[in-house]
Scaffold this motif. Structure first.
Motif, PDB file in Angstrom:
ATOM      1  N   MET A   1      72.641  23.193  30.607  1.00 24.78           N
ATOM      2  CA  MET A   1      72.445  21.795  30.218  1.00 24.78           C
ATOM      3  C   MET A   1      71.096  21.574  29.531  1.00 24.78           C
ATOM      4  SD  MET A   1      72.313  18.362  32.601  1.00 24.78           S
ATOM      5  CE  MET A   1      70.751  18.850  33.324  1.00 24.78           C
ATOM      6  N   ILE A   2      70.038  22.146  30.107  1.00 30.30           N
ATOM      7  CA  ILE A   2      68.698  21.957  29.545  1.00 30.30           C
ATOM      8  C   ILE A   2      68.616  22.543  28.140  1.00 30.30           C
ATOM      9  CG2 ILE A   2      66.240  22.461  29.804  1.00 30.30           C
ATOM     10  CD1 ILE A   2      67.299  20.412  31.787  1.00 30.30           C
ATOM     11  N   ASP A   3      69.211  23.724  27.960  1.00 30.74           N
ATOM     12  CA  ASP A   3      69.209  24.341  26.627  1.00 30.74           C
ATOM     13  C   ASP A   3      69.943  23.462  25.617  1.00 30.74           C
ATOM     14  OD1 ASP A   3      67.788  26.505  27.517  1.00 30.74           O
ATOM     15  OD2 ASP A   3      69.532  27.798  27.809  1.00 30.74           O
ATOM     16  N   TRP A   4      71.060  22.888  26.061  1.00 34.67           N
ATOM     17  CA  TRP A   4      71.821  21.989  25.188  1.00 34.67           C
ATOM     18  C   TRP A   4      70.983  20.772  24.822  1.00 34.67           C
ATOM     19  CZ3 TRP A   4      73.570  16.934  25.301  1.00 34.67           C
ATOM     20  CH2 TRP A   4      74.560  16.594  24.378  1.00 34.67           C
ATOM     21  N   LEU A   5      70.323  20.202  25.810  1.00 36.67           N
ATOM     22  CA  LEU A   5      69.485  19.028  25.565  1.00 36.67           C
ATOM     23  C   LEU A   5      68.359  19.358  24.587  1.00 36.67           C
ATOM     24  CD1 LEU A   5      69.192  17.510  29.158  1.00 36.67           C
ATOM     25  CD2 LEU A   5      70.307  16.444  27.187  1.00 36.67           C
ATOM     26  N   LYS A   6      67.733  20.509  24.774  1.00 38.24           N
ATOM     27  CA  LYS A   6      66.644  20.898  23.876  1.00 38.24           C
ATOM     28  C   LYS A   6      67.149  21.049  22.449  1.00 38.24           C
ATOM     29  CE  LYS A   6      62.919  24.252  23.251  1.00 38.24           C
ATOM     30  NZ  LYS A   6      62.269  25.493  23.771  1.00 38.24           N
ATOM     31  N   THR A   7      68.314  21.652  22.299  1.00 44.10           N
ATOM     32  CA  THR A   7      68.904  21.814  20.966  1.00 44.10           C
ATOM     33  C   THR A   7      69.203  20.463  20.332  1.00 44.10           C
ATOM     34  OG1 THR A   7      69.897  23.945  21.557  1.00 44.10           O
ATOM     35  CG2 THR A   7      70.845  22.784  19.674  1.00 44.10           C
ATOM     36  N   GLU A   8      69.775  19.558  21.127  1.00 43.95           N
ATOM     37  CA  GLU A   8      70.082  18.214  20.629  1.00 43.95           C
ATOM     38  C   GLU A   8      68.819  17.476  20.204  1.00 43.95           C
ATOM     39  OE1 GLU A   8      73.229  16.502  20.263  1.00 43.95           O
ATOM     40  OE2 GLU A   8      73.708  18.647  20.249  1.00 43.95           O
ATOM     41  N   TRP A   9      67.762  17.578  21.029  1.00 45.42           N
ATOM     42  CA  TRP A   9      66.499  16.929  20.689  1.00 45.42           C
ATOM     43  C   TRP A   9      65.937  17.491  19.384  1.00 45.42           C
ATOM     44  CZ3 TRP A   9      63.498  12.948  20.980  1.00 45.42           C
ATOM     45  CH2 TRP A   9      62.152  13.053  20.575  1.00 45.42           C
ATOM     46  N   ASN A  10      65.965  18.802  19.244  1.00 44.89           N
ATOM     47  CA  ASN A  10      65.442  19.433  18.037  1.00 44.89           C
ATOM     48  C   ASN A  10      66.223  19.024  16.797  1.00 44.89           C
ATOM     49  OD1 ASN A  10      63.131  21.566  18.208  1.00 44.89           O
ATOM     50  ND2 ASN A  10      64.276  21.854  20.096  1.00 44.89           N
ATOM     51  N   CYS A  11      67.540  18.957  16.928  1.00 47.45           N
ATOM     52  CA  CYS A  11      68.382  18.559  15.791  1.00 47.45           C
ATOM     53  C   CYS A  11      68.074  17.137  15.344  1.00 47.45           C
ATOM     54  CB  CYS A  11      69.858  18.685  16.159  1.00 47.45           C
ATOM     55  SG  CYS A  11      70.450  20.379  16.276  1.00 47.45           S
ATOM     56  N   LEU A  12      67.875  16.254  16.299  1.00 48.50           N
ATOM     57  CA  LEU A  12      67.581  14.861  15.986  1.00 48.50           C
ATOM     58  C   LEU A  12      66.167  14.711  15.435  1.00 48.50           C
ATOM     59  CD1 LEU A  12      68.308  11.828  16.099  1.00 48.50           C
ATOM     60  CD2 LEU A  12      67.498  11.821  18.479  1.00 48.50           C
ATOM     61  N   ALA A  13      65.202  15.253  16.158  1.00 46.12           N
ATOM     62  CA  ALA A  13      63.800  15.076  15.780  1.00 46.12           C
ATOM     63  C   ALA A  13      63.481  15.728  14.438  1.00 46.12           C
ATOM     64  CB  ALA A  13      62.896  15.646  16.871  1.00 46.12           C
ATOM     65  N   SER A  14      64.099  16.865  14.147  1.00 46.00           N
ATOM     66  CA  SER A  14      63.791  17.587  12.912  1.00 46.00           C
ATOM     67  C   SER A  14      64.248  16.854  11.657  1.00 46.00           C
ATOM     68  CB  SER A  14      64.421  18.985  12.943  1.00 46.00           C
ATOM     69  OG  SER A  14      65.827  18.912  13.047  1.00 46.00           O
ATOM     70  N   LYS A  15      65.105  15.836  11.837  1.00 45.52           N
ATOM     71  CA  LYS A  15      65.485  15.003  10.693  1.00 45.52           C
ATOM     72  C   LYS A  15      64.313  14.158  10.204  1.00 45.52           C
ATOM     73  CE  LYS A  15      70.323  14.238  12.097  1.00 45.52           C
ATOM     74  NZ  LYS A  15      71.315  13.159  12.403  1.00 45.52           N
ATOM     75  N   TYR A  16      63.360  13.915  11.107  1.00 41.84           N
ATOM     76  CA  TYR A  16      62.277  12.968  10.807  1.00 41.84           C
ATOM     77  C   TYR A  16      60.891  13.595  10.871  1.00 41.84           C
ATOM     78  CZ  TYR A  16      66.138   9.789  11.634  1.00 41.84           C
ATOM     79  OH  TYR A  16      67.358   9.158  11.564  1.00 41.84           O
ATOM     80  N   CYS A  17      60.825  14.841  11.317  1.00 42.32           N
ATOM     81  CA  CYS A  17      59.520  15.474  11.480  1.00 42.32           C
ATOM     82  C   CYS A  17      59.626  16.968  11.171  1.00 42.32           C
ATOM     83  CB  CYS A  17      59.018  15.262  12.908  1.00 42.32           C
ATOM     84  SG  CYS A  17      57.423  16.028  13.268  1.00 42.32           S
ATOM     85  N   GLU A  18      58.678  17.476  10.390  1.00 41.19           N
ATOM     86  CA  GLU A  18      58.660  18.897  10.054  1.00 41.19           C
ATOM     87  C   GLU A  18      57.681  19.678  10.926  1.00 41.19           C
ATOM     88  OE1 GLU A  18      57.812  19.207   5.922  1.00 41.19           O
ATOM     89  OE2 GLU A  18      59.744  18.339   5.287  1.00 41.19           O
ATOM     90  N   ASP A  19      56.950  18.964  11.776  1.00 38.44           N
ATOM     91  CA  ASP A  19      55.957  19.596  12.648  1.00 38.44           C
ATOM     92  C   ASP A  19      56.641  20.047  13.938  1.00 38.44           C
ATOM     93  OD1 ASP A  19      53.877  20.310  14.304  1.00 38.44           O
ATOM     94  OD2 ASP A  19      52.616  18.593  13.804  1.00 38.44           O
ATOM     95  N   GLN A  20      57.019  21.311  14.013  1.00 34.90           N
ATOM     96  CA  GLN A  20      57.747  21.809  15.169  1.00 34.90           C
ATOM     97  C   GLN A  20      56.915  21.754  16.439  1.00 34.90           C
ATOM     98  OE1 GLN A  20      61.069  22.619  15.115  1.00 34.90           O
ATOM     99  NE2 GLN A  20      60.827  22.628  17.353  1.00 34.90           N
ATOM    100  N   GLN A  21      55.614  21.933  16.310  1.00 36.00           N
ATOM    101  CA  GLN A  21      54.745  21.850  17.484  1.00 36.00           C
ATOM    102  C   GLN A  21      54.786  20.449  18.094  1.00 36.00           C
ATOM    103  OE1 GLN A  21      50.817  23.263  16.270  1.00 36.00           O
ATOM    104  NE2 GLN A  21      51.271  25.290  17.143  1.00 36.00           N
ATOM    105  N   LEU A  22      54.805  19.443  17.230  1.00 33.36           N
ATOM    106  CA  LEU A  22      54.879  18.062  17.704  1.00 33.36           C
ATOM    107  C   LEU A  22      56.232  17.800  18.359  1.00 33.36           C
ATOM    108  CD1 LEU A  22      53.393  15.329  17.808  1.00 33.36           C
ATOM    109  CD2 LEU A  22      54.510  14.748  15.641  1.00 33.36           C
ATOM    110  N   ILE A  23      57.287  18.277  17.720  1.00 36.29           N
ATOM    111  CA  ILE A  23      58.634  18.123  18.287  1.00 36.29           C
ATOM    112  C   ILE A  23      58.706  18.781  19.656  1.00 36.29           C
ATOM    113  CG2 ILE A  23      61.050  18.814  18.017  1.00 36.29           C
ATOM    114  CD1 ILE A  23      60.648  18.560  14.983  1.00 36.29           C
ATOM    115  N   ASP A  24      58.132  19.973  19.779  1.00 34.48           N
ATOM    116  CA  ASP A  24      58.137  20.694  21.057  1.00 34.48           C
ATOM    117  C   ASP A  24      57.298  19.968  22.108  1.00 34.48           C
ATOM    118  OD1 ASP A  24      59.736  22.655  19.969  1.00 34.48           O
ATOM    119  OD2 ASP A  24      58.074  24.054  19.583  1.00 34.48           O
ATOM    120  N   ARG A  25      56.189  19.400  21.671  1.00 35.60           N
ATOM    121  CA  ARG A  25      55.325  18.686  22.616  1.00 35.60           C
ATOM    122  C   ARG A  25      56.031  17.458  23.190  1.00 35.60           C
ATOM    123  NH1 ARG A  25      51.053  14.958  21.774  1.00 35.60           N
ATOM    124  NH2 ARG A  25      50.941  15.420  19.545  1.00 35.60           N
ATOM    125  N   PHE A  26      56.728  16.735  22.324  1.00 38.57           N
ATOM    126  CA  PHE A  26      57.468  15.566  22.791  1.00 38.57           C
ATOM    127  C   PHE A  26      58.628  15.986  23.695  1.00 38.57           C
ATOM    128  CE2 PHE A  26      56.153  12.725  18.949  1.00 38.57           C
ATOM    129  CZ  PHE A  26      54.872  12.672  19.465  1.00 38.57           C
TER     130      PHE A  26
END
Length: 209
Positions: free
Chosen positions: A1-26
């Motif tokens: 479940m956690i892996d799925w959630l992380k993937t979903e968050w990354n897919c959504l956030a990466s539409k609006y942000c190119e800073d992967q470190q920031l996406i990971d921090r959030f």
């Protein structure tokens, strides 16, 4: 479940942000919040279930990304002794998402959607998205009794700082307010699936308190 959630968050956030470190921090902040020791119901499981239900009705949603961000952040602040959790969650959401390339009007909508979960009243009526968010959030009320009872037990654990006489009084008030509403759900889709069972479950819980 956690892996799925992380993937979903990354897919959504990466539409609006190119800073992967920031996406990971959030992401880490979200994960830490929803996996806290005092999170028994308002946890990653709750977010997981809401996101899955949102996906099922994706074609009915006008701004799916906004709805998803609202789901992610709507309970990021949750303290049972506080009465401003929704407002504080909305503040966190706006602060974090302002770092993404999201329009201000979308940030305001996300904020309003989060705050609407406080009293479960629609604040944004331009389309049906707000109602769907609230319906998804309360869908647990219309599940089978075993699932509903587990939900009740977990809510009680989150309010364990209060003795039974205080908790029961407050819980009864909340449940009664739900029953007094003309409908618990805003969309016909959720009404048809959950309304009758939700009222049955709430009534049953009331008698047990």
């Amino acid at each position: 479940m956690i892996d799925w959630l992380k993937t979903e968050w990354n897919c959504l956030a990466s539409k609006y942000c190119e800073d992967q470190q920031l996406i990971d921090r959030f992401w880490q902040e979200i994960l830490l919040a929803y996996t806290g020791k005092k999170r028994h119901y308002h946890s990653t499981s709750h977010i997981y279930n809401m996101l899955l239900q949102a996906e099922d009705i994706k074609e009915r949603i006008v701004d799916f990304d906004v709805l998803q961000f609202a789901i992610w952040y709507h309970d990021i602040v949750y303290k049972s002794a506080k009465s401003d959790n929704e407002e504080q969650s909305a503040i966190v959401a706006k602060k974090r998402l302002k770092s993404f390339n999201i329009e201000e009007k979308c940030l305001e909508t996300i904020s309003d959607l989060i705050i609407s979960t406080k009293k479960h009243e629609v604040l944004r009526s331009q389309n049906g998205d707000n109602g769907y968010l609230l319906d998804i959030d309360l869908s647990i009320l219309g599940t089978d009794w075993t699932t509903y009872k587990t939900y009740c037990d977990n809510i009680r654990k989150e309010y364990s700082i209060y003795p039974d006489f205080m908790y029961n009084k407050g819980r009864k008030k909340v449940l009664q307010q739900f029953l007094e509403r003309e409908t618990l759900y805003f969309s016909e889709y959720f009404k048809s699936q959950f309304e009758a069972k939700a009222r049955e479950n709430i009534t049953k819980e009331l008698y047990s308190l």
